[in-house]
Design an enzyme around this catalytic site. Sequence first.
Site, PDB file in Angstrom:
ATOM      1  N   LYS A  25      55.486  22.245  56.791  1.00 50.31           N
ATOM      2  CA  LYS A  25      55.664  23.326  55.823  1.00 50.31           C
ATOM      3  C   LYS A  25      55.107  22.926  54.451  1.00 50.31           C
ATOM      4  CE  LYS A  25      60.026  24.828  55.000  1.00 50.31           C
ATOM      5  NZ  LYS A  25      60.379  24.857  53.561  1.00 50.31           N
ATOM      6  N   ARG A 126      68.917  29.597  43.070  1.00 50.84           N
ATOM      7  CA  ARG A 126      68.596  28.164  43.016  1.00 50.84           C
ATOM      8  C   ARG A 126      68.107  27.747  41.616  1.00 50.84           C
ATOM      9  NH1 ARG A 126      65.322  26.399  48.213  1.00 50.84           N
ATOM     10  NH2 ARG A 126      65.858  24.353  47.347  1.00 50.84           N
ATOM     11  N   SER A 172      62.431  14.728  42.958  1.00 52.52           N
ATOM     12  CA  SER A 172      62.026  16.023  43.505  1.00 52.52           C
ATOM     13  C   SER A 172      60.506  16.141  43.589  1.00 52.52           C
ATOM     14  CB  SER A 172      62.573  17.155  42.631  1.00 52.52           C
ATOM     15  OG  SER A 172      61.912  18.373  42.971  1.00 52.52           O
ATOM     16  N   ASP A 320      65.538  16.840  53.840  1.00 51.07           N
ATOM     17  CA  ASP A 320      65.717  18.096  54.582  1.00 51.07           C
ATOM     18  C   ASP A 320      66.386  17.889  55.939  1.00 51.07           C
ATOM     19  OD1 ASP A 320      64.587  19.558  52.537  1.00 51.07           O
ATOM     20  OD2 ASP A 320      62.571  19.496  53.394  1.00 51.07           O
ATOM     21  N   LYS A 347      70.160  23.202  47.888  1.00 49.94           N
ATOM     22  CA  LYS A 347      69.102  23.592  48.824  1.00 49.94           C
ATOM     23  C   LYS A 347      69.285  25.078  49.183  1.00 49.94           C
ATOM     24  CE  LYS A 347      66.937  19.721  48.916  1.00 49.94           C
ATOM     25  NZ  LYS A 347      65.596  19.654  48.330  1.00 49.94           N
ATOM     26  N   ARG A 351      74.373  22.446  51.305  1.00 47.64           N
ATOM     27  CA  ARG A 351      74.341  21.886  52.666  1.00 47.64           C
ATOM     28  C   ARG A 351      75.472  20.897  52.929  1.00 47.64           C
ATOM     29  NH1 ARG A 351      67.728  21.586  53.561  1.00 47.64           N
ATOM     30  NH2 ARG A 351      67.596  23.756  54.224  1.00 47.64           N
TER      31      ARG A 351
HETATM   32  C1  S3P Z   1      59.527  20.069  49.264  1.00 50.40           C
HETATM   33  C2  S3P Z   1      60.304  19.195  48.551  1.00 50.40           C
HETATM   34  C3  S3P Z   1      61.750  19.035  48.774  1.00 50.40           C
HETATM   35  C4  S3P Z   1      62.188  19.625  50.113  1.00 50.40           C
HETATM   36  C5  S3P Z   1      61.579  20.981  50.343  1.00 50.40           C
HETATM   37  C6  S3P Z   1      60.064  20.904  50.345  1.00 50.40           C
HETATM   38  C7  S3P Z   1      58.083  20.170  48.938  1.00 50.40           C
HETATM   39  O1  S3P Z   1      62.449  19.718  47.751  1.00 50.40           O
HETATM   40  O2  S3P Z   1      63.586  19.720  50.165  1.00 50.40           O
HETATM   41  O3  S3P Z   1      62.006  21.513  51.585  1.00 50.40           O
HETATM   42  O4  S3P Z   1      57.320  20.738  49.747  1.00 50.40           O
HETATM   43  O5  S3P Z   1      57.679  19.663  47.887  1.00 50.40           O
HETATM   44  P1  S3P Z   1      62.864  18.981  46.364  1.00 50.40           P
HETATM   45  O6  S3P Z   1      61.643  18.710  45.598  1.00 50.40           O
HETATM   46  O7  S3P Z   1      63.757  19.988  45.675  1.00 50.40           O
HETATM   47  O8  S3P Z   1      63.598  17.755  46.765  1.00 50.40           O
END
Ligand code: S3P
Length: 446
Positions: A25, A126, A172, A320, A347, A351
């Site tokens: 994704k 969020r 993040s 995740d 999230k 969670r």
């Molecule tokens: C993601 C980063 C993560 C992850 C999300 C996808 C990304 O989030 O939980 O599903 O594609 O950069 P965070 O940056 O909030 O940790």
Amino acid sequence: MSKTITFIVQPGGQLRGEARVPGDKSMSHRSIMLGSLAEGVTHVKGFLEAEDALATLQAFRDMGVHIEGPIDGCVTIHGVGKHGLKPPQKELYLGNSGTSMRLLSGLLAGQPFNTVLTGDKSLSGRPMKRVTEPLAAMGADIKATEKGTAPLVITGQAGQLQGIDYTMPMASAQVKSCLLLAGMYAQGETSVTEPAPTRDHTERMLSGFSYPVKQQGSKVSITAEGKLTATDIDVPSDISSAAFFLVGASIAPGSGILLKHVGINPTRTGVISILRLMGASIEILNERVVGGEPVADLHVVYKPLKGIDIPEELVPLAIDEFPVLFVAAAYAEGQTRLSGAEELRVKESDRIQVMVDGLQILGVAAKPTPDGMLIQGGGKIGGGVVTSHGDHRIAMAFAIAGLCASAPITILDCANVNTSFPEFKELARNLGLALTCEDGADVKGC
Ligand code: S3P
């Protein structure tokens, strides 16, 4: 009247066979963003045809990019160059996708037009201050609600953004990527330092598009000096989707599966490390590099698990995967303790709370803590009715829990599985999960 999809899992299954789970994704989002800003035509294969990545794709179509597909995971993007996006005629609706909203807020902050980013109920709750505050320090003009949530109203500041040297308060990848994308339009250098390693797909893919990015330890820097040159992208399977079956095969006696072509970027493999510490048997076979990202086949056979204290440094690398790791912990002998994972509370759902609530309904001794959970595993896991609260990964985690429960588990509110893994039901059934699905009155999808 039910408006959702319900999963029902009968116990007694085991997982056997081979599967290729859908595309990653995170990489699918980024392939559309960078392919759109590139000069030339980018071909993507393995693109995730799920609601979140499709929301990003639609947003770029709405900004004038000609994108063909997806057809069987293939997408052709006719890049418009770094300065070629057009003002959208309407707000950009990003559904459930935090990645779309946070990354786009950075990318759009320095455009010569204005945009409004909206999302569904979960996304609209969020936290967005984590991106709007550092972007404001760069000179961005982004208005959010008083609580710091979407809709985000962005007044483009073309030519006005200034680079910053920013240390993130939380680990993040979305914040890091947001600021790097803004940095492509800012004067001077934009640097982001992370408190712990997070997924580095943005950095890797920028390099794949020949855009200069500088990495010095935990600090990554970018400037506006550069252009993206179209390239071909082969998106591997998403380890976050593979995780459900890694856990399923580890907890169900008699299981043995091979998951093909899974992305094993070291910033994503925390789930494998944690399961191995719990005693799981996971072999990494046929390791190779595809388009700058490490890929392998994963062979998993059943092996009894034991509870552990999860090392905090593994938390961002498995962020995740915790819903299904909590299920592994419930089936493991002894206590599992997670700490340092307060990010789980913001999230697609909280969670920690949502998983504790569901596990307790199934008779598991699970206790929330502010930044994690304590799970006393190894007892009997019963059946019952749980809800995912519209969170795709909670829905799939409880479906996996049903493999070895002592009675059927019904999971309410599963329509959002389509945001990341629309093939979950079919793939899970093919591997041996006794999963049935009921449509709600307003939602079809079983
Ligand atoms: C993601 C980063 C993560 C992850 C999300 C996808 C990304 O989030 O939980 O599903 O594609 O950069 P965070 O940056 O909030 O940790």
